[in-house]
Write an enzyme that holds these catalytic residues in place. Structure first.
Site, PDB file in Angstrom:
ATOM      1  N   GLY A 102      39.267 128.198 -69.347  1.00 21.23           N
ATOM      2  CA  GLY A 102      38.091 128.766 -69.998  1.00 21.23           C
ATOM      3  C   GLY A 102      37.139 127.707 -70.521  1.00 21.23           C
ATOM      4  N   ILE A 126      40.878 135.613 -69.896  1.00 25.17           N
ATOM      5  CA  ILE A 126      40.776 137.081 -70.033  1.00 25.17           C
ATOM      6  C   ILE A 126      39.514 137.461 -70.799  1.00 25.17           C
ATOM      7  CG2 ILE A 126      43.267 137.483 -69.882  1.00 25.17           C
ATOM      8  CD1 ILE A 126      43.129 138.033 -72.992  1.00 25.17           C
ATOM      9  N   ASP A 127      38.888 136.487 -71.485  1.00 24.83           N
ATOM     10  CA  ASP A 127      37.788 136.805 -72.407  1.00 24.83           C
ATOM     11  C   ASP A 127      36.452 137.126 -71.728  1.00 24.83           C
ATOM     12  OD1 ASP A 127      39.632 136.220 -74.350  1.00 24.83           O
ATOM     13  OD2 ASP A 127      38.822 134.247 -74.822  1.00 24.83           O
ATOM     14  N   ARG A 154      46.026 157.249 -76.636  1.00 19.96           N
ATOM     15  CA  ARG A 154      45.269 158.498 -76.694  1.00 19.96           C
ATOM     16  C   ARG A 154      46.231 159.708 -76.717  1.00 19.96           C
ATOM     17  NH1 ARG A 154      40.290 160.628 -74.275  1.00 19.96           N
ATOM     18  NH2 ARG A 154      39.598 158.608 -73.520  1.00 19.96           N
ATOM     19  N   ARG A 162      44.818 162.387 -84.747  1.00 22.47           N
ATOM     20  CA  ARG A 162      44.534 161.184 -85.549  1.00 22.47           C
ATOM     21  C   ARG A 162      43.384 160.364 -84.962  1.00 22.47           C
ATOM     22  NH1 ARG A 162      50.734 159.057 -85.910  1.00 22.47           N
ATOM     23  NH2 ARG A 162      51.325 160.092 -87.841  1.00 22.47           N
ATOM     24  N   GLY A 170      39.609 138.470 -77.122  1.00 22.23           N
ATOM     25  CA  GLY A 170      38.280 138.114 -76.642  1.00 22.23           C
ATOM     26  C   GLY A 170      37.621 137.015 -77.454  1.00 22.23           C
ATOM     27  N   ALA A 186      36.760 155.361 -74.830  1.00 19.70           N
ATOM     28  CA  ALA A 186      36.795 155.258 -76.299  1.00 19.70           C
ATOM     29  C   ALA A 186      35.540 155.886 -76.910  1.00 19.70           C
ATOM     30  CB  ALA A 186      36.896 153.796 -76.700  1.00 19.70           C
ATOM     31  N   ARG A 211      34.113 169.839 -83.534  1.00 18.70           N
ATOM     32  CA  ARG A 211      34.097 170.552 -82.239  1.00 18.70           C
ATOM     33  C   ARG A 211      35.513 170.825 -81.741  1.00 18.70           C
ATOM     34  NH1 ARG A 211      30.898 166.278 -80.554  1.00 18.70           N
ATOM     35  NH2 ARG A 211      32.608 165.704 -79.195  1.00 18.70           N
ATOM     36  N   GLU A 222      38.560 141.400 -81.428  1.00 17.89           N
ATOM     37  CA  GLU A 222      39.204 140.656 -82.524  1.00 17.89           C
ATOM     38  C   GLU A 222      38.221 139.820 -83.356  1.00 17.89           C
ATOM     39  OE1 GLU A 222      42.075 137.811 -81.042  1.00 17.89           O
ATOM     40  OE2 GLU A 222      40.641 136.900 -79.670  1.00 17.89           O
TER      41      GLU A 222
HETATM   42  O1  F6P Z   1      41.087 132.750 -74.728  1.00 16.29           O
HETATM   43  C1  F6P Z   1      42.079 133.675 -74.484  1.00 16.29           C
HETATM   44  C2  F6P Z   1      42.671 134.168 -75.775  1.00 16.29           C
HETATM   45  O2  F6P Z   1      43.713 135.083 -75.446  1.00 16.29           O
HETATM   46  C3  F6P Z   1      41.693 134.797 -76.757  1.00 16.29           C
HETATM   47  O3  F6P Z   1      41.358 136.112 -76.427  1.00 16.29           O
HETATM   48  C4  F6P Z   1      42.474 134.672 -78.040  1.00 16.29           C
HETATM   49  O4  F6P Z   1      41.608 134.686 -79.161  1.00 16.29           O
HETATM   50  C5  F6P Z   1      43.144 133.345 -77.886  1.00 16.29           C
HETATM   51  O5  F6P Z   1      43.249 133.105 -76.489  1.00 16.29           O
HETATM   52  C6  F6P Z   1      44.525 133.234 -78.485  1.00 16.29           C
HETATM   53  O6  F6P Z   1      44.943 131.925 -78.317  1.00 16.29           O
HETATM   54  P1  F6P Z   1      46.415 131.387 -78.518  1.00 16.29           P
HETATM   55  O7  F6P Z   1      47.159 131.639 -77.246  1.00 16.29           O
HETATM   56  O8  F6P Z   1      46.238 129.937 -78.759  1.00 16.29           O
HETATM   57  O9  F6P Z   1      47.006 132.134 -79.666  1.00 16.29           O
END
Ligand code: F6P
Length: 319
Positions: A102, A126-127, A154, A162, A170, A186, A211, A222
């Site tokens: 990344g 993944i971000d 869900r 709830r 992310g 969502a 409804r 996060e």
């Molecule tokens: O960059 C990928 C990621 O999974 C982020 O989404 C997350 O904030 C971070 O890495 C977590 O990092 P680590 O594996 O160092 O806890």
């Protein structure tokens, strides 16, 4: 014989192994000897490097994680660490390096380029937080995982009538929340890129409840706030029994989906083809469905844009 190396760095992402496989086999096909650096920049500093042949990457296309291992290297951020890494590459006779990772990992590659190493980055995270490429490899598999989790949440949320605040990863990017919010249906998303209005989110839930709606799913990125505080506020405003689910590392593992495997093969091959005939620092990306090569420094300076159009669709169709 000419030598090229690959390392995986930072948070792992589904598709890293598909990339390693593509790089190794494409480079050997083009007449190169290929080396794998273990544990990212940590392994580079320590000279933890092994030769990879065609069979070294057999049976890995479907596996999550990375067969090379990865790390977040603090030592590599120092001049001493960088010097050692460059020295190791010289000792091994490697002058071309492919870095799969990344934002931070590609910045590391740029630092190596500053010391004369030819580098090319492949976006794996993944971000989906890199501005120069439409997608990073690993993102769509993470979205599949989150979407599956939302469907499970869900069911139980609906059963109890709830709400559930689902926190996704992310870092400072809201794409996982945005895309999984759309694919998981969502009601609302909360992302770091945009201010959120708790009263508006709560009003939507109350209208839904009136409804007869029995589930209220809010996806929280996060980087946008504290899930438990948000749940407390939401519960106070709506009087809907609210739970929190923090999905965590489940999002990073698992078999890469078809998109990440194909992007892995295409970008891995493109990276090899480009770097063996060019000197300097580059990054491979995908833009409007096409594989493209960027100057690495320029690529890293392109700001990531939040997709307001997708967010508007979500607002319109999630009631
Ligand atoms: O960059 C990928 C990621 O999974 C982020 O989404 C997350 O904030 C971070 O890495 C977590 O990092 P680590 O594996 O160092 O806890």
């Amino acid at each position: 014989m000419k030598r090229i190396a690959i390392l995986t760095s930072g948070g792992d992402a589904p598709g890293m192994n598909a990339v390693i496989r593509a790089v190794v086999r494409s480079a050997i096909y083009m007449g190169y000897e290929v080396y794998g650096v273990k544990n990212g920049y940590e392994g580079l500093i320590d000279g933890d490097i092994v030769q990879l042949i065609e069979s070294s990457v057999a049976d890995i296309i479907q596996r999550g994680g990375t067969i090379l291992g990865t790390s977040r290297s603090k030592r590599f951020e120092t001049d001493e660490g960088l010097d050692k890494a460059v020295n190791i590459l010289e000792v091994f006779g490697i002058d071309k390096l492919i870095v799969a990772g990344g934002d931070g990992s590609l910045k590391g590659a740029l630092a190596l380029a500053g010391r004369g190493i030819d580098v090319i980055g492949i976006p794996l995270s993944i971000d989906n937080d890199l501005g120069y490429t439409d997608y990073t490899i690993g993102f769509f598999t993470a979205i599949d995982t989150v979407t599956h989790a939302i469907s499970n949440i869900r069911d139980t949320t609906e059963a109890h009538g709830r709400a559930n605040i689902v926190e996704v990863m992310g870092r400072n990017c809201g794409d996982i929340a945005l895309y999984s919010g759309l694919s998981g249906g969502a009601e609302s998303i909360i992302v770091p890129e945009r201010k959120f209005d708790m009263e508006e989110i709560s009003k939507k839930a109350i209208l839904g409840k009136n409804r007869g709606k029995r589930h209220h799913i809010i996806i929280l990125a996060e980087g946008a706030g504290d899930a438990y505080k948000i749940a407390e506020e939401f519960e106070k405003l709506t009087e809907i029994d609210t739970r929190v689910t923090i999905l965590g590392y489940i999002q990073r593992g698992g078999n890469p989906n078809v998109v990440d495997r194909i992007m892995g093969a295409a970008m891995g091959n493109a990276a090899v083809e480009y770097i063996i005939s060019n000197s300097g620092a580059y990054a491979v990306g995908i833009c409007s469905g096409k594989i493209e090569i960027f100057n690495l420094e320029i690529a890293l300076n392109i700001k990531k844009e939040f997709k307001d159009d997708l967010s508007d669709i979500l607002k319109k169709i999630s009631i």
